[in-house]
Design a protein around this motif. Structure first.
Motif, PDB file in Angstrom:
ATOM      1  N   PRO A 307       0.834  -1.209   0.000  1.00 28.02           N
ATOM      2  CA  PRO A 307       0.000   0.000   0.000  1.00 28.02           C
ATOM      3  C   PRO A 307       0.868   1.258   0.000  1.00 28.02           C
ATOM      4  CG  PRO A 307      -0.825  -1.595   1.591  1.00 28.02           C
ATOM      5  CD  PRO A 307       0.480  -2.134   1.105  1.00 28.02           C
ATOM      6  N   ASN A 308       0.361   2.320  -0.654  1.00 29.89           N
ATOM      7  CA  ASN A 308       1.119   3.570  -0.735  1.00 29.89           C
ATOM      8  C   ASN A 308       0.614   4.569   0.309  1.00 29.89           C
ATOM      9  OD1 ASN A 308      -1.286   4.495  -1.766  1.00 29.89           O
ATOM     10  ND2 ASN A 308      -0.557   4.669  -3.871  1.00 29.89           N
ATOM     11  N   ARG A 309       1.075   5.826   0.170  1.00 25.43           N
ATOM     12  CA  ARG A 309       0.721   6.837   1.168  1.00 25.43           C
ATOM     13  C   ARG A 309      -0.786   7.060   1.214  1.00 25.43           C
ATOM     14  NH1 ARG A 309       2.940  11.103   4.241  1.00 25.43           N
ATOM     15  NH2 ARG A 309       1.194  11.914   5.418  1.00 25.43           N
ATOM     16  N   ARG A 310      -1.451   7.050   0.069  1.00 19.93           N
ATOM     17  CA  ARG A 310      -2.907   7.266   0.056  1.00 19.93           C
ATOM     18  C   ARG A 310      -3.623   6.161   0.834  1.00 19.93           C
ATOM     19  NH1 ARG A 310      -6.469   9.772  -4.178  1.00 19.93           N
ATOM     20  NH2 ARG A 310      -4.490  10.595  -4.886  1.00 19.93           N
ATOM     21  N   ARG A 368       2.573  -9.295  12.150  1.00 19.44           N
ATOM     22  CA  ARG A 368       1.397 -10.158  12.267  1.00 19.44           C
ATOM     23  C   ARG A 368       0.395  -9.861  11.146  1.00 19.44           C
ATOM     24  NH1 ARG A 368       0.088  -7.862  18.038  1.00 19.44           N
ATOM     25  NH2 ARG A 368       0.389  -6.060  16.688  1.00 19.44           N
ATOM     26  N   ARG A 369      -0.549 -10.752  10.982  1.00 19.73           N
ATOM     27  CA  ARG A 369      -1.557 -10.576   9.927  1.00 19.73           C
ATOM     28  C   ARG A 369      -2.417  -9.347  10.183  1.00 19.73           C
ATOM     29  NH1 ARG A 369      -4.802 -15.981   8.875  1.00 19.73           N
ATOM     30  NH2 ARG A 369      -5.711 -14.587   7.317  1.00 19.73           N
ATOM     31  N   THR A 370      -2.532  -8.955  11.451  1.00 24.57           N
ATOM     32  CA  THR A 370      -3.363  -7.790  11.786  1.00 24.57           C
ATOM     33  C   THR A 370      -2.625  -6.469  11.578  1.00 24.57           C
ATOM     34  OG1 THR A 370      -2.657  -7.990  14.077  1.00 24.57           O
ATOM     35  CG2 THR A 370      -4.735  -9.051  13.469  1.00 24.57           C
ATOM     36  N   ASP A 371      -1.307  -6.539  11.329  1.00 21.75           N
ATOM     37  CA  ASP A 371      -0.514  -5.327  11.148  1.00 21.75           C
ATOM     38  C   ASP A 371      -0.528  -4.888   9.687  1.00 21.75           C
ATOM     39  OD1 ASP A 371       0.121  -5.345  13.860  1.00 21.75           O
ATOM     40  OD2 ASP A 371       1.863  -6.640  13.529  1.00 21.75           O
ATOM     41  N   PHE A 372      -0.063  -3.674   9.452  1.00 22.86           N
ATOM     42  CA  PHE A 372      -0.161  -3.048   8.132  1.00 22.86           C
ATOM     43  C   PHE A 372       1.218  -2.535   7.732  1.00 22.86           C
ATOM     44  CE2 PHE A 372      -0.949   0.675   5.417  1.00 22.86           C
ATOM     45  CZ  PHE A 372      -1.886   0.182   4.522  1.00 22.86           C
ATOM     46  N   VAL A 373       1.609  -2.793   6.482  1.00 28.54           N
ATOM     47  CA  VAL A 373       2.909  -2.350   5.963  1.00 28.54           C
ATOM     48  C   VAL A 373       2.664  -1.511   4.720  1.00 28.54           C
ATOM     49  CG1 VAL A 373       5.183  -3.051   5.123  1.00 28.54           C
ATOM     50  CG2 VAL A 373       3.975  -4.474   6.789  1.00 28.54           C
ATOM     51  N   ALA A 374       3.278  -0.327   4.653  1.00 21.13           N
ATOM     52  CA  ALA A 374       3.139   0.564   3.483  1.00 21.13           C
ATOM     53  C   ALA A 374       4.515   1.103   3.105  1.00 21.13           C
ATOM     54  CB  ALA A 374       2.185   1.710   3.790  1.00 21.13           C
ATOM     55  N   ARG A 375       4.645   1.465   1.838  1.00 26.22           N
ATOM     56  CA  ARG A 375       5.866   2.136   1.385  1.00 26.22           C
ATOM     57  C   ARG A 375       5.519   3.583   1.058  1.00 26.22           C
ATOM     58  NH1 ARG A 375       8.828   2.082  -4.361  1.00 26.22           N
ATOM     59  NH2 ARG A 375      10.726   3.192  -3.762  1.00 26.22           N
TER      60      ARG A 375
END
Length: 828
Positions: A307-310, A368-375
């Motif tokens: 996922p990006n900044r938006r 974890r699966r509940t966490d979120f990663v973005a660039r």
């Protein structure tokens, strides 16, 4: 943001002119580009603008050609069209091919421009031209963004062409059942049984024969109940109103694949009274896939798939709501890769892209699966760690994240790349955070603090609002283990010939007993350590001062403070230390570096006045070693100037510096502040500075820095500094420098005060007496030069009008030169 916004516009706009204009406007809005325009050549080969945004007046009556033979075709636009490649012009003024447009560019503040080809349907169709105000501005990152934008313009045009073709096909099918391009089926209601289909419909369903479809219920060709209900509701509208349409309906083919169709339904009113609908079906799978790709680009980073900044902004708001609802902690972590630039520089951008992809993959695997990663872009990533019960739990997660990011990454050339990371973290909920932007800003500030301590931090991450946890180096351990020593260098008062004060100097003793000097240990400690050090030096010095008082020596003490330490908290610390010591604050002098940036700030005045209110004296240290504004000097509440010892230590090699020292002496006198000269290392220098009437001296010629026990012994010995000056040829030179300025001022201001006849007799001059006392032969050249000075001044005074001082100046210079030559002979 530019590419995401552009992709969003492409996904939603269906008018070609509006789309091109919107893309130009977005380019100007999201970058420092002053003008963006899209154009193509007419039948004569002259470029015409299709859309433009920014400084559009630049394009008025402009001539740009596709011809390589014409000067108007030599710029990036013409060359990009001919070569079908991006072309970047780094400078209008320095590129001879840009001559036709230089004046126009200067008038509109354009420094550089670029042109990129736009393809439509796989063929060159137009160019995208952009203009910047700065020169040499198109670096690799900006070039990639512009080239991706040009490609996106082409994708958007291809999408409009697809939509136009579909509209044309649908219009034709409304009139004529075009069995060549559209699928046709007749559906019987209410059973929803397929009664007839054409060959194209058979192809679209990937059916082997009519029997595979005809007579089967419609339900078999949908993969979900939601789609089936949606189409069934549309059928009821057609049966009621006679016609209707649906877009992007997913059907399941016989092979299990999905095909997307636009449907146009027409009710068939037949004599048998059975309800039927003729459905015209157009395959829009390609359009749907293109729309999916554009939607993906709007919310996801194309390189890593993250996922990006938006998307991050949208998810962060939801995560904060969940944290409030379920009463858990949310950790927002901003990550920056350390060492990534070196990989780009060593192995190229392709290797850098691979590293970013692998790091993104590792981050997904490490949370974890509940966490979120973005660039965010570049080598920056953001994590949202949800459902956390404590900071300790988040710290454990960060350790795991560090491990996965540091895994070696295999490059295509057989090499391995390893990157480290720095991270800043903010926590929600906290008292002062109520919006996503603040959370991200705090995480970014924590990241900045963490990166500033890459060499000495304990962890690769830092929590906002907390100091960076640091590893202690050997010097810091010495400080904390009480290995601080304070040495004192006495300060001589040349008027009373007594030691009147000391400067407290910090030293450290290492494990082997070796003494470390500030030049060795100050670079190895933090600003906080430096503040603690000055506090400890002051506490020790005031205790030693009290001990000397008991023995009958009432001295003052000065100590150094780094500019980074001087703030409101330090003022409160000073007040506490002084009050606890019982020492009169007027016996304390705080020294600040004269050329420091701190003194140029308006806030410094308030803090310095607060220190003055405590009764502590203020001194500017090392004056003359760096630039310092005299305008600033006159408003600072200082009591003392300390001349940089670099001017003093070299006096025997550069005696002419005595003129500068005389100027500083006069400046201090005019300001009403004390002048302390440090660096008085030899007897000759001590003699010269004493002759100039400077009262406070410090240096090896008086005493070296020493521990307090040795200082007590030194004071007991009562060293005598009472002597008749000058005692050296350097002292004679200093007297000449000092006296000539005073004499000139008297003569020019009020010559009647001087008896010219007496002045002509050099033997009456104290200089004559000093030369004899120092053993200079009366027949030496120096006595003759001294007489010439007196005769020149007497002649000047006897003239009807005081004339040019130049003759006197020449005789004085000759005398000074003789003194210097004689002095230098004694040093050979």
């Amino acid at each position: 943001m530019l590419l995401s916004s552009a992709n969003e516009a492409i996904a939603h706009m269906e008018n070609e002119a509006e789309l091109l204009q919107s893309l130009c406007a977005l380019t100007v809005q999201h970058t420092n580009i002053r003008l963006a325009w899209i154009g193509r050549p007419d039948d004569r080969g002259a470029f015409k603008s299709l859309a433009a945004a920014g400084a559009v007046d630049y394009l008025e009556d402009i001539c740009i050609s596709v011809s390589a033979e014409s000067p108007d075709g030599q710029g990036p636009v013409g060359q990009s069209w001919r070569d079908q490649q991006p072309v970047y012009n780094a400078s209008f003024t320095k590129n001879p091919h840009m001559h036709p447009w230089v004046q126009r560019a200067q008038a509109f503040g354009m420094g550089a421009n670029a042109s990129l080809p736009i393809y439509r349907g796989g063929k060159l169709w137009a160019v995208l031209a952009v203009y910047r105000g700065e020169e040499r501005i198109f670096d690799a990152d900006l070039q990639k963004i512009l080239e991706d934008l040009a490609k996106d313009v082409g994708y958007g045009l291809d999408r409009l062409d697809i939509l136009r073709k579909e509209r044309e096909a649908n219009a034709f099918n409304e009139v004529l059942l075009n069995v060549q391009t559209s699928g046709i089926n007749v559906m019987r209601y209410p059973e929803r049984i397929i009664e007839r289909i054409n060959a194209r419909m058979l192809e679209m369903f990937e059916a082997a024969s009519m029997e595979d479809v005809v007579g089967h219920p419609l339900r078999e060709f949908f993969s979900g109940e939601e789609t089936y209900a949606w189409v069934s509701a549309a059928a009821q509208t057609v049966l009621k109103e006679g016609h209707g349409t649906l877009r992007d309906v997913p059907y399941r083919r016989m092979d299990g694949g999905i095909i997307y169709m636009d449907l146009s339904g027409q009710r068939l009113d037949e004599p048998d009274g059975v309800e039927r609908i003729l459905w015209t079906c157009v395959d829009v799978t390609e359009r749907h896939q293109l729309m999916d790709e554009l939607a993906q680009q709007a919310l996801f980073d194309m390189l890593t798939g993250l996922p990006n900044r938006r998307a991050l902004d949208a998810e962060l708001e939801k995560a904060m709501v969940r944290a409030d609802r379920y009463k858990y902690l949310l950790g927002v972590v901003m990550i920056d890769l350390d060492g990534f630039k070196g990989i780009n520089d060593t192995y190229g951008h392709a290797a850098g892209d691979l590293v970013l992809q692998r790091v993104g993959q590792h981050l997904r695997e490490g949370v974890r699966r509940t966490d979120f990663v973005a660039r965010l872009g570049g080598d920056e990533f953001v994590l949202l760690l949800e459902d956390c019960t404590s900071i300790e739990e988040i710290n454990i997660a960060m350790e795991k994240i560090g491990g996965v990011v540091r895994q070696p990454i295999d490059l295509h050339n057989g090499n391995k790349a390893v990157v480290d990371l720095s991270a800043g973290m903010s926590i929600y909920p906290t008292d002062d955070i109520n919006n996503p932007d603040t959370l991200l800003r705090y995480a970014d500030q924590a990241l900045y603090n963490c990166k500033s301590h890459k060499t000495d931090r304990l962890h690769f991450w830092t929590l906002y609002g907390k100091p960076v946890s640091l590893r202690l180096n050997a010097v810091q351990k010495l400080l904390r283990n009480g290995e601080l020593l304070v040495h004192y260098q006495p300060v001589l008062d040349t008027h009373s010939h007594q030691i009147v004060g000391v400067e407290a100097l910090a030293r450290l003793r290492d494990e082997d007993g070796r003494i470390l000097y500030p030049g060795e240990f100050l670079p190895l400690i933090t600003a906080e350590d430096t503040t603690d050090l000055s506090r400890m030096v002051l506490i020790r010095a005031l205790a030693d001062l009290a001990g000397l008082d008991v023995l009958g020596w009432s001295l003052w003490v000065s100590f150094n403070v780094a500019q980074e330490s001087v703030d409101d908290r330090y003022v409160r610390c000073l007040a506490g230390v002084v009050e606890a010591s019982g020492i009169d604050s007027s016996r304390i002098t705080l020294e600040i570096l004269g050329g420091s940036d701190f003194l140029e700030r308006n806030a410094a005045l308030s803090i310095l006045h607060d220190i003055k209110d405590l009764g502590i004296r203020l001194a500017l240290d090392d004056v003359g070693s760096a630039y310092f504004s005299l305008l600033r000097l006159k408003v600072l509440p200082i009591d003392e100037i300390k001349l940089d010892q670099g001017f003093i230590r070299s006096l025997e090699e550069r005696p002419q510096d005595l003129y500068f020292i005389a100027s500083i002496r006069d400046l201090a006198f005019g300001m009403g502040v004390d002048l302390v000269v440090e660096g008085v290392e030899t007897d000759d220098i001590l003699d010269a500075i004493s002759v100039m009437g400077i009262r406070l001296l410090q240096g090896y010629a008086i005493a070296r820095p020493m521990p307090v026990a040795q200082l007590r012994e030194f004071l007991v010995q009562h060293p005598s500094y009472h002597r008749q000056h000058p005692t050296s040829l350097l002292g004679l030179y200093a007297k000449q420098v000092s006296d000539q300025g005073a004499l000139k001022k008297v003569i020019l201001d009020n010559p009647l005060l001087i008896n010219s006849d007496e002045l002509a007799e050099a033997s009456r001059c104290a200089m004559d007496e000093h030369m004899r006392r120092l053993g200079l032969a009366e027949n030496s050249l120096l006595f003759g030069l001294h007489w010439e000075v007196h005769r020149a001044i007497a002649s000047l005074l006897k003239a009807p009008v005081i004339g040019d001082w130049e003759t006197v100046k020449q005789t004085q210079k000759a005398f000074e030169g003789g003194l210097l030559e004689a002095f230098q002979k004694t040093k050979r």
